[in-house]
Design a protein around this motif. Structure first.
Motif, short mmCIF file in Angstrom:
data_model
loop_
_atom_site.label_atom_id
_atom_site.label_comp_id
_atom_site.label_asym_id
_atom_site.label_seq_id
_atom_site.Cartn_x
_atom_site.Cartn_y
_atom_site.Cartn_z
N ASP A 53 57.58 45.21 28.61
CA ASP A 53 56.24 44.72 28.87
C ASP A 53 55.59 44.23 27.58
OD1 ASP A 53 55.75 47.05 27.49
OD2 ASP A 53 55.05 48.17 29.25
N ARG A 54 54.27 43.99 27.62
CA ARG A 54 53.57 43.49 26.44
C ARG A 54 53.67 44.47 25.27
NH1 ARG A 54 49.74 39.48 27.09
NH2 ARG A 54 49.58 39.58 24.82
N PHE A 55 53.69 45.78 25.60
CA PHE A 55 53.81 46.79 24.53
C PHE A 55 55.18 46.69 23.84
CE2 PHE A 55 50.62 48.62 27.41
CZ PHE A 55 49.58 48.81 26.51
N SER A 56 56.20 46.36 24.62
CA SER A 56 57.55 46.18 24.07
C SER A 56 57.57 44.99 23.10
CB SER A 56 58.56 45.94 25.19
OG SER A 56 58.52 46.98 26.14
N ALA A 57 56.91 43.91 23.53
CA ALA A 57 56.85 42.71 22.69
C ALA A 57 56.07 43.00 21.41
CB ALA A 57 56.20 41.56 23.46
N ARG A 58 54.95 43.74 21.53
CA ARG A 58 54.16 44.10 20.35
C ARG A 58 54.96 45.01 19.42
NH1 ARG A 58 50.07 41.66 18.33
NH2 ARG A 58 49.42 43.63 17.40
N LYS A 59 55.72 45.92 19.99
CA LYS A 59 56.55 46.83 19.20
C LYS A 59 57.56 46.04 18.38
CE LYS A 59 59.48 50.95 19.71
NZ LYS A 59 60.11 51.88 20.71
N PHE A 60 58.14 45.01 18.99
CA PHE A 60 59.10 44.13 18.32
C PHE A 60 58.43 43.42 17.14
CE2 PHE A 60 61.44 39.98 18.24
CZ PHE A 60 62.70 40.47 17.90
N LEU A 61 57.21 42.90 17.37
CA LEU A 61 56.47 42.20 16.32
C LEU A 61 56.11 43.13 15.17
CD1 LEU A 61 54.77 39.87 15.12
CD2 LEU A 61 52.93 40.53 16.67
N VAL A 62 55.57 44.30 15.51
CA VAL A 62 55.11 45.25 14.48
C VAL A 62 56.27 45.75 13.63
CG1 VAL A 62 54.11 47.55 14.14
CG2 VAL A 62 53.07 45.96 15.77
N PHE A 63 57.45 45.90 14.24
CA PHE A 63 58.63 46.37 13.51
C PHE A 63 58.90 45.48 12.30
CE2 PHE A 63 63.18 46.16 12.64
CZ PHE A 63 63.49 47.50 12.45
N PRO A 71 56.40 35.56 7.45
CA PRO A 71 55.86 35.13 8.75
C PRO A 71 56.74 34.10 9.46
CG PRO A 71 54.12 35.20 7.10
CD PRO A 71 55.42 35.44 6.38
N THR A 72 57.40 33.24 8.69
CA THR A 72 58.27 32.23 9.31
C THR A 72 59.45 32.89 10.02
OG1 THR A 72 59.35 32.01 7.14
CG2 THR A 72 57.71 30.35 7.72
N THR A 73 60.02 33.92 9.40
CA THR A 73 61.16 34.62 10.01
C THR A 73 60.72 35.39 11.26
OG1 THR A 73 62.15 34.88 7.82
CG2 THR A 73 63.04 36.25 9.58
N THR A 74 59.59 36.12 11.13
CA THR A 74 59.07 36.87 12.27
C THR A 74 58.72 35.92 13.41
OG1 THR A 74 58.14 38.51 10.74
CG2 THR A 74 57.33 38.54 13.00
N GLY A 75 58.10 34.79 13.07
CA GLY A 75 57.74 33.81 14.09
C GLY A 75 58.96 33.25 14.80
N LYS A 77 61.81 34.80 15.29
CA LYS A 77 62.34 35.85 16.17
C LYS A 77 61.51 35.96 17.45
CE LYS A 77 64.54 38.63 12.56
NZ LYS A 77 65.90 38.54 13.14
N LEU A 78 60.19 35.88 17.31
CA LEU A 78 59.32 35.92 18.48
C LEU A 78 59.58 34.72 19.39
CD1 LEU A 78 55.85 37.13 17.13
CD2 LEU A 78 57.54 38.44 18.41
N SER A 79 59.75 33.55 18.78
CA SER A 79 60.03 32.34 19.56
C SER A 79 61.35 32.46 20.31
CB SER A 79 60.06 31.12 18.63
OG SER A 79 58.80 30.88 18.06
N ALA A 80 62.34 33.08 19.66
CA ALA A 80 63.65 33.27 20.30
C ALA A 80 63.53 34.15 21.54
CB ALA A 80 64.62 33.88 19.30
N LEU A 81 62.80 35.26 21.41
CA LEU A 81 62.64 36.17 22.56
C LEU A 81 61.76 35.56 23.64
CD1 LEU A 81 63.91 38.99 22.98
CD2 LEU A 81 64.03 38.18 20.63
N SER A 100 54.77 35.95 26.45
CA SER A 100 53.82 34.87 26.75
C SER A 100 52.42 35.27 26.28
CB SER A 100 53.81 34.61 28.26
OG SER A 100 52.90 33.58 28.57
N GLY A 101 51.81 34.42 25.50
CA GLY A 101 50.46 34.68 25.01
C GLY A 101 50.40 35.51 23.75
N LEU A 102 51.56 36.02 23.29
CA LEU A 102 51.58 36.80 22.05
C LEU A 102 51.51 35.84 20.87
CD1 LEU A 102 51.89 39.71 20.95
CD2 LEU A 102 54.34 39.30 20.82
N ASN A 103 50.47 35.99 20.04
CA ASN A 103 50.27 35.04 18.94
C ASN A 103 51.32 35.22 17.86
OD1 ASN A 103 47.93 33.94 20.09
ND2 ASN A 103 46.64 35.55 19.21
N LEU A 104 51.79 34.10 17.36
CA LEU A 104 52.75 34.12 16.25
C LEU A 104 52.01 34.46 14.96
CD1 LEU A 104 54.83 30.88 16.99
CD2 LEU A 104 55.44 33.23 17.54
N PRO A 105 52.67 35.14 14.02
CA PRO A 105 52.02 35.44 12.74
C PRO A 105 51.67 34.16 11.99
CG PRO A 105 54.37 35.93 12.65
CD PRO A 105 54.05 35.64 14.08
#
Length: 318
Positions: A53-63, A71-75, A77-81, A100-105
């Motif tokens: 869920d959204r918490f899972s996606a946030r957990k991935f980002l925060v990690f 930020p480019t690397t994290t972004g 990875k988020l785009s890939a998922l 969906s809707g999770l802002n990129l760094p």
């Protein structure tokens, strides 16, 4: 056992997106990391994609933010998922896209590392100068290998700067894609798109010498292949991108240049020097193989920053 959803996604990338092996490999790394972060390293396929869920996606980002990753690397990875879950949603494997809707760094004002024209010259001369400072050997095999290594390293550095190609494009370059008579290399880039890269006279000369001396190495190893790599490693096989990175690091330190410079810095320098000399942005975009002109525009910012430096140093009322 590979997860059936991931397997289907790979087939989609290959068939519909025409993605390269490098791109697919990056997707698989990012998806595997997501699984390990959300379900633990012990989790095995098939994975419960619906439970994320959204918490899972946030957990991935925060990690990755805690690791202080760029930020480019994290972004990326988020785009890939996000793309992976978009596919799962399309194929009705899941009911929602948690990314969906999770802002990129936010990306910083990143300007690539480049070398001046003089620094490039020093780096390209380094293989010969480095070898001259080494102790000679009476062993015929060692002499043949060292002679080839100097020619190979010179050709690799010249090719990277002369064409602006990516390091993975260079190591995957087949010999039949190089036309030494017309001075052109046919390069397969991202998305398996082909482009023509002109070869400068110095690059052509060093590449010819590399190919000539390569035959001596094969005689030593006794393992010439039908599909011959352009550049060989010490075992007579194709050189890897990692080996080129280590090789360049050696010469960068030898020249007393910035230790953070990489083979990609020669690609950045290639583009910046062309624009500094008056090349138009569209032509540079074609030479680099960029799909979007906005990607190429970063080099105009580099050129402007250099102009500012000159202005600050030279203008009496700067």
């Amino acid at each position: 056992m590979i997860d059936p959803c991931v397997k289907h996604f790979i087939q989609y990338l290959e068939a519909e997106k025409n993605a390269s092996e490098h791109t697919i490999s990056n997707y698989l790394i990012d998806i595997r990391q997501f699984c390990e972060i959300v379900w633990g390293e012990e989790a095995t396929a098939p994975f419960k994609w619906k439970s994320a869920d959204r918490f899972s996606a946030r957990k991935f980002l925060v990690f990755f933010q805690k690791l202080e990753m760029a930020p480019t690397t994290t972004g990326r990875k988020l785009s890939a998922l996000r793309s992976f879950y978009k596919f799962l949603l399309r194929e009705e494997y899941v009911d929602q896209n948690p990314f969906s809707g999770l802002n990129l760094p936010k990306k910083g004002n990143y300007l690539p590392q480049i070398l001046s024209v003089d620094e490039v010259g020093r780096l390209l001369d380094a293989p010969v100068q480095f070898d001259e400072q080494q102790t000679g050997s009476s062993n015929p095999k060692v002499k043949i290998w060292r002679e080839y290594m100097v020619a190979r390293d010179s050709a690799i550095l010249e090719m990277l700067y002369s064409t602006g190609m990516r390091i993975n494009e260079l190591v995957q370059l087949p010999e039949e894609s190089v036309d030494l008579l017309s001075g052109v290399a046919r390069v397969r880039g991202k998305g398996k798109k082909e482009r023509l890269c002109p070869l400068g006279a110095p690059a052509t000369r060093t590449l010819m010498k590399n190919l000539e001396l390569r035959e001596n190495v094969w005689l030593l190893e006794g393992k010439k292949n039908v599909r011959s790599p352009v550049f060989l490693n010490k075992n007579g096989g194709p050189i890897t991108a990692r080996s080129i990175e280590r090789m360049m690091k050696k010469y960068v330190l030898f020249c007393g240049l910035n230790a953070e410079l990489t083979p990609h810095s020669l690609r950045h320098s290639f583009a910046t020097h062309l624009l500094d000399a008056g090349a138009d942005l569209r032509s540079v975009q074609e030479l680099l193989g960029h799909a979007s002109l906005s990607t190429t525009q970063i080099y105009t910012h580099v050129s402007v920053e250099r102009l500012k430096e000159v202005y600050q140093l030279a203008h009496p009322r700067a």
